[in-house]
Scaffold this motif. Sequence first.
Motif, mmCIF file in Angstrom:
data_model
loop_
_atom_site.group_PDB
_atom_site.id
_atom_site.type_symbol
_atom_site.label_atom_id
_atom_site.label_comp_id
_atom_site.label_asym_id
_atom_site.label_seq_id
_atom_site.Cartn_x
_atom_site.Cartn_y
_atom_site.Cartn_z
ATOM 1 N N MET A 100 12.709 44.907 -4.242
ATOM 2 C CA MET A 100 12.951 46.061 -5.101
ATOM 3 C C MET A 100 13.809 45.617 -6.272
ATOM 4 O O MET A 100 14.938 45.153 -6.089
ATOM 5 C CB MET A 100 13.670 47.174 -4.330
ATOM 6 C CG MET A 100 12.842 47.829 -3.244
ATOM 7 S SD MET A 100 13.823 49.009 -2.293
ATOM 8 C CE MET A 100 14.309 50.170 -3.570
ATOM 9 N N GLY A 101 13.255 45.718 -7.453
ATOM 10 C CA GLY A 101 13.983 45.388 -8.668
ATOM 11 C C GLY A 101 13.370 46.185 -9.794
ATOM 12 O O GLY A 101 13.279 47.404 -9.710
ATOM 13 N N THR A 102 12.907 45.499 -10.840
ATOM 14 C CA THR A 102 12.120 46.187 -11.862
ATOM 15 C C THR A 102 10.887 46.805 -11.222
ATOM 16 O O THR A 102 10.498 47.936 -11.521
ATOM 17 C CB THR A 102 11.695 45.211 -12.973
ATOM 18 O OG1 THR A 102 12.863 44.614 -13.535
ATOM 19 C CG2 THR A 102 10.925 45.925 -14.069
ATOM 20 N N LEU A 160 14.928 42.909 3.083
ATOM 21 C CA LEU A 160 15.045 43.622 1.818
ATOM 22 C C LEU A 160 15.671 42.694 0.779
ATOM 23 O O LEU A 160 16.738 42.129 1.012
ATOM 24 C CB LEU A 160 15.904 44.879 1.977
ATOM 25 C CG LEU A 160 15.370 45.967 2.909
ATOM 26 C CD1 LEU A 160 16.320 47.161 2.922
ATOM 27 C CD2 LEU A 160 13.988 46.415 2.477
ATOM 28 N N GLY A 161 15.001 42.562 -0.362
ATOM 29 C CA GLY A 161 15.498 41.667 -1.394
ATOM 30 C C GLY A 161 15.305 42.246 -2.774
ATOM 31 O O GLY A 161 14.906 43.399 -2.945
ATOM 32 N N GLY A 162 15.565 41.428 -3.776
ATOM 33 C CA GLY A 162 15.511 41.881 -5.161
ATOM 34 C C GLY A 162 16.861 42.418 -5.596
ATOM 35 O O GLY A 162 17.751 42.680 -4.778
ATOM 36 N N GLY A 163 17.007 42.600 -6.892
ATOM 37 C CA GLY A 163 18.290 43.047 -7.433
ATOM 38 C C GLY A 163 18.730 44.396 -6.921
ATOM 39 O O GLY A 163 19.931 44.686 -6.858
ATOM 40 N N VAL A 164 17.775 45.255 -6.537
ATOM 41 C CA VAL A 164 18.096 46.581 -6.002
ATOM 42 C C VAL A 164 18.039 46.591 -4.480
ATOM 43 O O VAL A 164 18.943 47.069 -3.799
ATOM 44 C CB VAL A 164 17.121 47.644 -6.575
ATOM 45 C CG1 VAL A 164 17.389 49.014 -5.955
ATOM 46 C CG2 VAL A 164 17.226 47.718 -8.088
ATOM 47 N N GLY A 165 16.962 46.029 -3.930
ATOM 48 C CA GLY A 165 16.726 46.120 -2.489
ATOM 49 C C GLY A 165 17.726 45.388 -1.621
ATOM 50 O O GLY A 165 17.901 45.731 -0.450
ATOM 51 N N SER A 166 18.398 44.375 -2.165
ATOM 52 C CA SER A 166 19.322 43.585 -1.344
ATOM 53 C C SER A 166 20.700 44.228 -1.214
ATOM 54 O O SER A 166 21.598 43.626 -0.625
ATOM 55 C CB SER A 166 19.469 42.180 -1.943
ATOM 56 O OG SER A 166 19.917 42.243 -3.283
ATOM 57 N N HIS A 167 20.876 45.447 -1.739
ATOM 58 C CA HIS A 167 22.183 46.101 -1.627
ATOM 59 C C HIS A 167 22.452 46.485 -0.170
ATOM 60 O O HIS A 167 21.641 47.132 0.488
ATOM 61 C CB HIS A 167 22.233 47.345 -2.510
ATOM 62 C CG HIS A 167 23.632 47.794 -2.800
ATOM 63 N ND1 HIS A 167 24.412 48.462 -1.875
ATOM 64 C CD2 HIS A 167 24.406 47.649 -3.916
ATOM 65 C CE1 HIS A 167 25.598 48.727 -2.423
ATOM 66 N NE2 HIS A 167 25.609 48.230 -3.647
ATOM 67 N N ASP A 168 23.603 46.077 0.341
ATOM 68 C CA ASP A 168 23.921 46.255 1.757
ATOM 69 C C ASP A 168 23.921 47.731 2.166
ATOM 70 O O ASP A 168 23.437 48.084 3.254
ATOM 71 C CB ASP A 168 25.287 45.628 2.056
ATOM 72 C CG ASP A 168 25.689 45.802 3.519
ATOM 73 O OD1 ASP A 168 25.005 45.237 4.383
ATOM 74 O OD2 ASP A 168 26.675 46.527 3.778
ATOM 75 N N ARG A 169 24.438 48.621 1.303
ATOM 76 C CA ARG A 169 24.502 50.027 1.692
ATOM 77 C C ARG A 169 23.099 50.637 1.798
ATOM 78 O O ARG A 169 22.834 51.450 2.685
ATOM 79 C CB ARG A 169 25.349 50.814 0.680
ATOM 80 C CG ARG A 169 25.529 52.301 1.035
ATOM 81 C CD ARG A 169 26.213 52.462 2.396
ATOM 82 N NE ARG A 169 26.245 53.855 2.811
ATOM 83 C CZ ARG A 169 27.246 54.706 2.555
ATOM 84 N NH1 ARG A 169 28.314 54.277 1.868
ATOM 85 N NH2 ARG A 169 27.213 55.948 2.977
ATOM 86 N N LEU A 170 22.193 50.260 0.914
ATOM 87 C CA LEU A 170 20.816 50.731 0.996
ATOM 88 C C LEU A 170 20.174 50.245 2.291
ATOM 89 O O LEU A 170 19.459 51.004 2.965
ATOM 90 C CB LEU A 170 20.009 50.235 -0.202
ATOM 91 C CG LEU A 170 18.523 50.594 -0.195
ATOM 92 C CD1 LEU A 170 18.319 52.104 -0.286
ATOM 93 C CD2 LEU A 170 17.783 49.885 -1.330
ATOM 94 N N LEU A 189 18.964 34.765 0.366
ATOM 95 C CA LEU A 189 18.850 33.939 -0.845
ATOM 96 C C LEU A 189 18.992 34.731 -2.132
ATOM 97 O O LEU A 189 19.115 34.146 -3.206
ATOM 98 C CB LEU A 189 17.506 33.204 -0.843
ATOM 99 C CG LEU A 189 17.266 32.265 0.337
ATOM 100 C CD1 LEU A 189 15.866 31.684 0.277
ATOM 101 C CD2 LEU A 189 18.299 31.144 0.370
ATOM 102 N N GLY A 190 18.963 36.060 -2.050
ATOM 103 C CA GLY A 190 19.145 36.899 -3.226
ATOM 104 C C GLY A 190 18.109 36.613 -4.299
ATOM 105 O O GLY A 190 16.925 36.419 -4.014
ATOM 106 N N THR A 191 18.550 36.572 -5.535
ATOM 107 C CA THR A 191 17.627 36.375 -6.656
ATOM 108 C C THR A 191 17.068 34.953 -6.713
ATOM 109 O O THR A 191 16.185 34.675 -7.521
ATOM 110 C CB THR A 191 18.325 36.692 -7.994
ATOM 111 O OG1 THR A 191 19.482 35.863 -8.123
ATOM 112 C CG2 THR A 191 18.741 38.155 -8.061
ATOM 113 N N GLN A 192 17.559 34.069 -5.859
ATOM 114 C CA GLN A 192 17.056 32.696 -5.826
ATOM 115 C C GLN A 192 15.901 32.514 -4.839
ATOM 116 O O GLN A 192 15.326 31.423 -4.737
ATOM 117 C CB GLN A 192 18.183 31.729 -5.448
ATOM 118 C CG GLN A 192 19.356 31.724 -6.414
ATOM 119 C CD GLN A 192 18.965 31.217 -7.783
ATOM 120 O OE1 GLN A 192 18.546 30.078 -7.929
ATOM 121 N NE2 GLN A 192 19.097 32.054 -8.791
#
Length: 405
Positions: free
Chosen positions: A227-229, A349-359, A382-385
């Motif tokens: 989840m990001g753009t 869950l990854g991407g700039g939005v999806g990797s948020h721990d609270r989500l 790995l986050g954005t990497q």
Amino acid sequence: MATGTFNPPETQPSRPAHLRFANCRTLLQLLRVHGPCSKADLVRSSGLSAPTVSSAIAQIEALGLVETLGEGESSGGRPPELIQFKASHGYVAAADIGGTRLRMMLADLNGTPVAHWSTQFAADQKDPASVCSVLDEGLRAMCQQTNIPTSKVLHLTAGAPGITDVRAGIVRFAPNLTGWTEVPLRSMLRKQTGIETIVENDTNLAAVGEYRQGAAEGVEDFVFVAMGTGVGAGIFLRGSLHHGARWSAGEIGYLGVPGAPREPMEMHKTGQLERMIGGAGIELQWLERLERAGLRNEPELAELRAPQIFDLAQEGDLLALEVLQYTAVILADAIATLALVFNPELIVLGGGVGSHDRLCRETDRLLRSADFAPPRIRTSFLGTQAQLHGAISLSLTAVESKLLC
């Protein structure tokens, strides 16, 4: 009369040559995993004779794939000479083409990163030709940073944010870029860089990265949700990527959302799920709530991006919590659909939005209310990497089979 098949002399493989190649390949793999080590260590681990190991290592060394480190510790006799795989023999490159930016990585043949490069796309740089030109610029910049000749870059893997025919090397469509319909990206990059290239969907690459060395390491059946753009999924079944019959497996951004009006899926438009819980959709929900609260004209609030809104929710802001819960409900429904179809062990869950721990925690809470055993939910390691590590992994696999040729 005897029956069977017969290879003419000119096509019959040379058994000794085949054995020598097989021995070299086996020893090279052992050296990559267990090095530095001695030839005696390789004799023990391979089961091959000492003369065979010495001969094969000499061949590998002649190709520039082995380096000598000097003497090791003695166990009573003559100290053994230590050797290791020469990871600097060549390099592989990775590119993550996003909707707004390009990220790149250069790694040695052990997969160890030696350089990174990134840039934001200008408005007029999102068409295929411009992206290829920017990517080539990034590749050369990384080589310049590390004093590595571009001739030593043996392979490139590039990820694109859209439906990608890996076999043909064509990006069928990428909705967040300009003019990306039936783009022959593999051939364009080969021509631009002169380097052998693989193209793959960016979310699939992130899934490969998480499988190789991230949150899904060792998990054979899992789904990576980015989840990001945009919003997409990389699906792993029995330890392999699942692309689908026409390369669109995992395009979950086109899923319908419960309660929303039914609409046709159109490749040239972003899908309903992506519009609602992609970065722009989350930010729109935030602005609507600010409007109702009379706070729309507060720039420090109105200009927040989706991860920052979730940070506010983490701190207890009520409006931000509403947006996070809205997102988590829709995401949980999408994951429930994936779980019913594929029954994965794990969702990453990854991407700039999806990797948020609270989500992640809120989505997991919603899924736990189901009677069916829900998959485990975990944020990306790995986050954005992740995409870059996945791309490096594919390039290393592609190069490995050719090192001894």
